[in-house]
Design an enzyme around this catalytic site. Structure first.
Site, PDB file in Angstrom:
ATOM      1  N   ASN A   1       0.806  -1.223   0.000  1.00 42.54           N
ATOM      2  CA  ASN A   1       0.000   0.000   0.000  1.00 42.54           C
ATOM      3  C   ASN A   1       0.840   1.276   0.000  1.00 42.54           C
ATOM      4  OD1 ASN A   1       0.898  -0.334   2.599  1.00 42.54           O
ATOM      5  ND2 ASN A   1      -0.999   0.279   3.579  1.00 42.54           N
ATOM      6  N   CYS A   2       2.146   1.162  -0.149  1.00 43.79           N
ATOM      7  CA  CYS A   2       3.043   2.320  -0.184  1.00 43.79           C
ATOM      8  C   CYS A   2       2.999   2.966  -1.570  1.00 43.79           C
ATOM      9  CB  CYS A   2       4.463   1.865   0.147  1.00 43.79           C
ATOM     10  SG  CYS A   2       5.717   3.135  -0.107  1.00 43.79           S
ATOM     11  N   GLY A   3       2.842   4.278  -1.611  1.00 46.96           N
ATOM     12  CA  GLY A   3       2.780   5.001  -2.873  1.00 46.96           C
ATOM     13  C   GLY A   3       4.020   4.830  -3.731  1.00 46.96           C
TER      14      GLY A   3
ATOM     15  N   VAL B   1       6.146   2.330  -3.692  1.00 43.22           N
ATOM     16  CA  VAL B   1       6.183   0.939  -4.170  1.00 43.22           C
ATOM     17  C   VAL B   1       5.234   0.789  -5.357  1.00 43.22           C
ATOM     18  CG1 VAL B   1       5.646  -1.461  -3.581  1.00 43.22           C
ATOM     19  CG2 VAL B   1       6.910  -0.034  -1.963  1.00 43.22           C
ATOM     20  N   LYS B   2       4.058   1.383  -5.253  1.00 49.78           N
ATOM     21  CA  LYS B   2       3.092   1.327  -6.364  1.00 49.78           C
ATOM     22  C   LYS B   2       3.672   1.968  -7.615  1.00 49.78           C
ATOM     23  CE  LYS B   2      -1.073   1.323  -3.494  1.00 49.78           C
ATOM     24  NZ  LYS B   2      -2.216   2.106  -3.018  1.00 49.78           N
TER      25      LYS B   2
END
Length: 116
Positions: free
Chosen positions: A10-12, A14-15
């Site tokens: 859910n890390c921006g 990482v996305k």
């Protein structure tokens, strides 16, 4: 090319990294260290390569919410690794490993230079 992304889903950042690899048709494996943990060996390797001050994310909410006594005790790589092993959300994300090199965080220009 074998790329491995370490982070939490859910890390921006990482996305953004996952999207970058998908858009550039680069296969990757994802290691969710929230669920799977992170090895002492990986933390030591990353701290040696990037410096523990860069691997330990002091800008994140998790760090800011830690007790001041815990923060004060982080003085070197060994104490930072212990904290990151016990509290994986304090690790800067993502950490990307590949045959072309390793990178921490997300910066599209750096990713383009390294992976394309």
């Amino acid at each position: 090319m074998n790329v491995k992304i370490f982070g939490i889903p859910n890390c921006g950042s990482v996305k953004k990294a996952k999207t970058f690899f998908e858009q550039n048709k680069i296969d990757y494996d994802f290691h969710d260290y929230k669920k799977l943990g992170v090895s002492q060996q990986n933390l030591e390797k990353w701290c040696k390569e990037f410096g523990w001050e860069k691997v330990l994310n002091k800008k994140g909410l998790t760090w800011r919410n830690l007790d001041e006594i815990i923060k004060i005790e982080v003085k070197d790589a060994a104490s930072a690794i212990k904290l990151m092993k016990d509290n994986t959300s304090t690790i800067k994300r993502p950490v990307v490993e590949s045959a072309k090199g390793n990178i921490i965080g997300f910066n599209e220009e750096e990713y383009e230079q390294l992976f394309i």
